[in-house]
Design a protein around this motif. Structure first.
Motif, mmCIF file in Angstrom:
data_model
loop_
_atom_site.group_PDB
_atom_site.id
_atom_site.type_symbol
_atom_site.label_atom_id
_atom_site.label_comp_id
_atom_site.label_asym_id
_atom_site.label_seq_id
_atom_site.Cartn_x
_atom_site.Cartn_y
_atom_site.Cartn_z
ATOM 1 N N ARG A 130 0.846 -1.189 0.000
ATOM 2 C CA ARG A 130 0.000 0.000 0.000
ATOM 3 C C ARG A 130 0.886 1.245 0.000
ATOM 4 N NH1 ARG A 130 -5.146 0.015 0.972
ATOM 5 N NH2 ARG A 130 -6.219 1.905 1.597
ATOM 6 N N LEU A 157 6.381 14.179 -10.469
ATOM 7 C CA LEU A 157 7.030 14.202 -11.781
ATOM 8 C C LEU A 157 6.263 15.139 -12.711
ATOM 9 C CD1 LEU A 157 9.388 12.646 -13.146
ATOM 10 C CD2 LEU A 157 7.677 11.201 -14.172
ATOM 11 N N PHE A 158 4.947 15.049 -12.645
ATOM 12 C CA PHE A 158 4.129 15.887 -13.512
ATOM 13 C C PHE A 158 4.268 17.356 -13.135
ATOM 14 C CE2 PHE A 158 0.803 12.997 -15.591
ATOM 15 C CZ PHE A 158 1.813 12.115 -15.935
ATOM 16 N N VAL A 196 4.530 10.060 -9.251
ATOM 17 C CA VAL A 196 3.998 10.415 -10.580
ATOM 18 C C VAL A 196 3.475 11.839 -10.567
ATOM 19 C CG1 VAL A 196 2.105 9.988 -12.184
ATOM 20 C CG2 VAL A 196 3.465 8.087 -11.357
ATOM 21 N N ILE A 197 2.748 12.174 -9.519
ATOM 22 C CA ILE A 197 2.220 13.541 -9.430
ATOM 23 C C ILE A 197 3.355 14.555 -9.365
ATOM 24 C CG2 ILE A 197 0.973 15.130 -7.909
ATOM 25 C CD1 ILE A 197 -0.875 12.733 -7.265
ATOM 26 N N PHE A 239 7.452 18.540 -14.533
ATOM 27 C CA PHE A 239 7.301 18.761 -15.972
ATOM 28 C C PHE A 239 6.637 20.110 -16.222
ATOM 29 C CE2 PHE A 239 7.755 14.174 -17.185
ATOM 30 C CZ PHE A 239 8.735 14.406 -18.127
ATOM 31 N N LYS A 281 2.413 1.733 -3.248
ATOM 32 C CA LYS A 281 1.412 2.241 -4.195
ATOM 33 C C LYS A 281 1.294 3.749 -4.062
ATOM 34 C CE LYS A 281 -2.845 0.138 -5.851
ATOM 35 N NZ LYS A 281 -3.909 -0.768 -5.438
ATOM 36 N N TYR A 298 2.133 6.760 -6.628
ATOM 37 C CA TYR A 298 1.164 7.818 -6.932
ATOM 38 C C TYR A 298 1.804 9.191 -6.793
ATOM 39 C CZ TYR A 298 -3.062 4.918 -6.965
ATOM 40 O OH TYR A 298 -4.024 4.036 -7.275
#
Lengths: 477, 328
Positions: free
Chosen positions: B3, B16-17, B13-14, B20, B6, B10
């Motif tokens: 968990r 990383l965005f 990824v956020i 960007f 996970k 999450y």
């Protein structure tokens, strides 16, 4: 999460494209504007110079005003450009402005000489110089255009580079987003299929009748988890329901069995009653007759006869009235005593009867006509066939929660076959010589039914020595 | 644990965005052009715009400009042209430049405009070649007569006081060329018995210089030395002696420090060269102008020395050159 992965990059790329397009068009506008003003300067300058020429050649007063007007416009335009330009263009603009000033000075000087009505030889040099300055101004204007052009190309290149850079980053961004969403989807589908497979397996098991379902790991997919939970609950409920159904069925079966037993017993009872009724067509007549005989016996002072008849009448009454009722052991024992009394009279000294009571007889409830058949049995199978006779003993003892009744005879005893016959005595067979027509078996069955216990009746017998019957009656408060 | 992993994925990824997005929006930032104050501008009108010699002048001038807080506008015709040069000077005058530094190709054409500019209180300095009779504030450059004398001394050092030599000059009407030849001639006359057999003109073209040298060498095979007064003459002469197989036998004394000239010295084809100091000239000229603007009356002649470069001091000289260029 999924929405973020998809929407964010798209929004970003849109916003950035929008900004880039805005910037490009803005730059384009600025460039066009500058080019336009630059061109205007050139036109104004040339216009001014041509009016200056007109003035010199034709001495037109208006031309002088026009020359000044256009000159001022050109200077104004330069000022406008000066406000917002790159460094190189600013230097050129300064040069241009200075050159325009020089032009004005030279032109004014020429006009001054001209106005003094001098000959061409006087102002020629100044005129040529003015013209030269105009050409220099034009040269500066071309330089300015060139500079603006270079500047804009530079900016354009920068934008292009930036665009390329942004495109690259965006591409990586998109690929990342795509990869992330792919992985996410795959994981999601994986979770989903795993859960669904689990459910399918469980349903297959349920179809086969196996109601065990472990919910397993949560899939973290809301709908699936709810489904799984509901499924699990449903299975639990179903299995519980089935279990209760089974229990109910078993209970009903038991009930049915019991009913059957009761029915067969009642059938036995009814049949025996019927037989009694058949044998004694009118018990009232019989009782009345017996009473009459007993009165007669008293009148004749035949007391022994009278007591015998009373005993017989007692037994008859009891057996008829108590047939489908329960009685205390005391009542039972009274009947046995009366029965014994009759038998004593009949067989005189051929047997002895001993009674030992060591219990509270009023407390013990048994079906009516329980004890008598055993005693009768002892007579029929034990004492009667034996030439020398014997004794019948009854012992009643209280032992803990039970009352042990022993009915013992020292008659001829029975072999195995005879024993079995008595025990399994069915209603169809005539129980030979019995008063009530009740066989041992039905008595035992009644007892068992009443107390709902199997361990009530025991019989021991030995050929030539006698028989012992034990009854273990539970004492009920 | 799973968990936790996970959630870690999450959030990464956020993150990383977000990174960007920041990178993208950061790249959109718009740099405003620097709002720099305009500085006074010096216009330098060179002889020939792309000439390496003048590039040295430019580097020196830029150095000085940086030190004194002015800017340089380096100009010059693409080919040597009096008209174009004068047009450039007039343009600078019309634009009211803070100072003008110019090469004088022919004093008679330049004199009037120079005087006019000075009368208009714009400081003007001549460089490399002078207009002595004009009102220019100062001259910075080589004393070409003296340079010719240095060349004569070098020639005597190479071939002795006896023998025959010839001269190739860049232009019969070009002032500095004439002066150099004058100086050379005068020095030889008073210090040796050397005969000057021929004086040819190349007009500062390489091919013509080579042809002139060949002509001299074929007409006078007993010649001992060639004196070349302009930058390209030396190179033309060196090609000629190589072609005719007399490299090293005929001593070449030339002017200036074009890379090919220096290479030829290394190879021994050119004996030595008289080198001026264009970098110093540019540097000095700008300083004189700024001094005048600031009110210091700096006037007169500022003679920069010439130097003889031969095989011995070649490396040392190249080092110095490199140092100048590196400053740019």
């Amino acid at each position: 999460m999924f929405a973020i992965i998809i929407i964010l990059p798209i929004t970003t790329s849109n916003v950035i494209s929008f900004i880039m397009i805005n910037r490009i068009s803005e730059n384009y506008n600025i460039m066009m504007n500058r080019m336009r003003i630059t061109n205007e300067i050139k036109n104004n300058l040339n216009e001014s110079f041509s009016h200056f020429n007109k003035y010199i050649s034709a001495n037109i007063k208006e031309s002088q005003q026009f020359y000044e007007f256009y000159y001022d416009k050109a200077v104004e335009d330069v000022m406008v450009l000066q406000k917002d330009s790159d460094l190189r263009s600013k230097y050129i603009l300064r040069d241009l402005l200075n050159s325009l000033n020089s032009y004005k000075e030279a032109a004014e000087f020429t006009i001054e000489i001209y106005n003094n009505h001098s000959g061409i030889d006087m102002y020629y040099d100044e005129y040529v110089w003015t013209k030269e300055i105009v050409s220099y101004c034009n040269a500066f204007i071309s330089l300015l255009s060139e500079s603006y052009f270079d500047y804009n190309i530079n900016i354009y290149n920068q934008l292009k580079q930036k665009q390329a850079y942004i495109n690259r980053v965006l591409a990586i961004y998109m690929i990342t987003a795509l990869a992330a969403s792919t992985i996410y989807t795959m994981l999601f589908i994986g979770d989903m299929t795993r859960k669904l497979k689990e459910l399918v397996k469980a349903s297959e098991k349920v179809v086969k009748g196996d109601f065990i379902y472990n919910e397993g790991e949560r899939a973290n997919i809301y709908e699936l988890d709810i489904l799984s939970e509901a499924f699990s609950k449903m299975i639990n409920h179903i299995s519980k329901y089935i279990e209760s159904l089974k229990e109910k069925a078993e209970l009903e079966k038991k009930l049915q069995n019991e009913k059957m037993k009761l029915l067969s017993y009642e059938k036995d009872l009814k049949a025996s009653q019927l037989r009694i009724l058949q044998a004694q067509i009118n018990p009232h007549f019989l009782f009345n007759t017996l009473n009459c005989i007993s009165q007669t016996a008293i009148n004749e002072n035949a007391y022994k006869t009278e007591s015998l008849i009373r005993a017989v009448a007692g037994i008859l009454r009891y057996s008829l009235s108590m047939m489908d009722r329960d009685a205390t052991l005391e009542e039972e024992l009274n009947i046995v005593k009366q029965y014994m009394y009759i038998q004593m009279k009949r067989y005189e000294d051929r047997f002895k009867f001993n009674l030992k009571v060591n219990a509270d007889l009023k407390k013990i409830i048994v079906p009516a006509m329980t004890l008598q058949p055993f005693v009768e049995n002892a007579f029929i199978h034990g004492i009667e066939p034996k030439e020398e006779g014997g004794s019948i003993n009854i012992e009643i003892n209280e032992q803990q929660e039970r009352c042990i009744i022993l009915i013992e005879d020292t008659g001829c005893g029975m072999d195995e076959d005879a024993l079995q016959k008595i025990i399994s005595n069915s209603q169809n067979q005539q129980s030979v010589g019995h008063t009530t027509g009740l066989g041992i078996k039905s008595v035992v069955q009644r007892l068992k039914l009443m107390y709902n216990e199997d361990d009530i009746f025991t019989i021991e017998s030995k050929k030539g020595f006698g028989t012992k019957v034990y009854l273990k009656i539970p004492i009920k408060e | 644990m799973k968990r936790f992993l996970k959630y870690a994925v999450y959030y990464s990824v956020i993150l990383l965005f977000i990174i960007f997005n920041l990178v993208l929006f950061d790249s959109l930032r718009y740099k405003k052009p620097d709002q720099e104050e305009l500085k006074p501008k010096m216009v330098i009108v060179s002889h020939v715009y792309g000439n390496p010699y003048w590039t040295q002048v430019r580097l020196g001038a830029e150095k000085a400009a940086m030190e004194r807080g002015v800017v340089i506008d380096f100009q010059g015709p693409d080919d040597a042209s009096v008209e174009e040069s004068i047009r450039l000077i007039k343009m600078a005058y019309a634009a009211k430049a803070s100072g003008i530094i110019t090469y004088v190709q022919d004093e008679s054409y330049y004199k009037d405009i120079i005087n006019k500019i000075i009368e208009d209180r714009i400081p003007l300095v001549t460089i490399d070649s002078d207009a002595e009779n004009s009102k220019r504030l100062a001259y910075v450059g080589t004393d070409n007569v003296e340079a010719g004398r240095v060349g004569g001394r070098e020639m005597i050092r190479q071939i002795g006081t006896e023998g025959k030599v010839a001269i190739i000059m860049g232009g019969k009407d070009v002032k500095n060329q004439i002066e150099r030849v004058e100086g050379f001639k005068g020095y030889l006359k008073s210090n040796s018995n050397i005969d000057i057999l021929a004086i040819e003109t190349s007009d500062s073209y390489l091919l013509e210089a080579e042809l002139a040298a060949k002509k001299i060498l074929s007409q006078h095979p007993d010649i001992k030395g060639l004196f070349c007064t302009s930058a390209l003459d030396g190179i033309g002469a060196s090609r000629a002696v190589k072609d005719l197989g007399v490299a090293g036998k005929v001593k070449i004394v030339c002017f200036d420090d074009l890379p090919e000239t220096l290479d030829s010295i290394e190879d021994g084809v050119i004996t030595s060269t008289v080198v001026q100091q264009p970098y110093v000239m540019g540097y000095k000229a700008v300083n004189i102008i700024v001094d005048n603007i600031e009110g210091k009356k700096t006037k007169g002649l500022f003679i920069t020395d010439v130097q003889v470069v031969d095989k011995e001091n070649l490396d040392e000289f190249r080092e110095k050159q490199k140092k100048y260029s590196a400053q740019d």
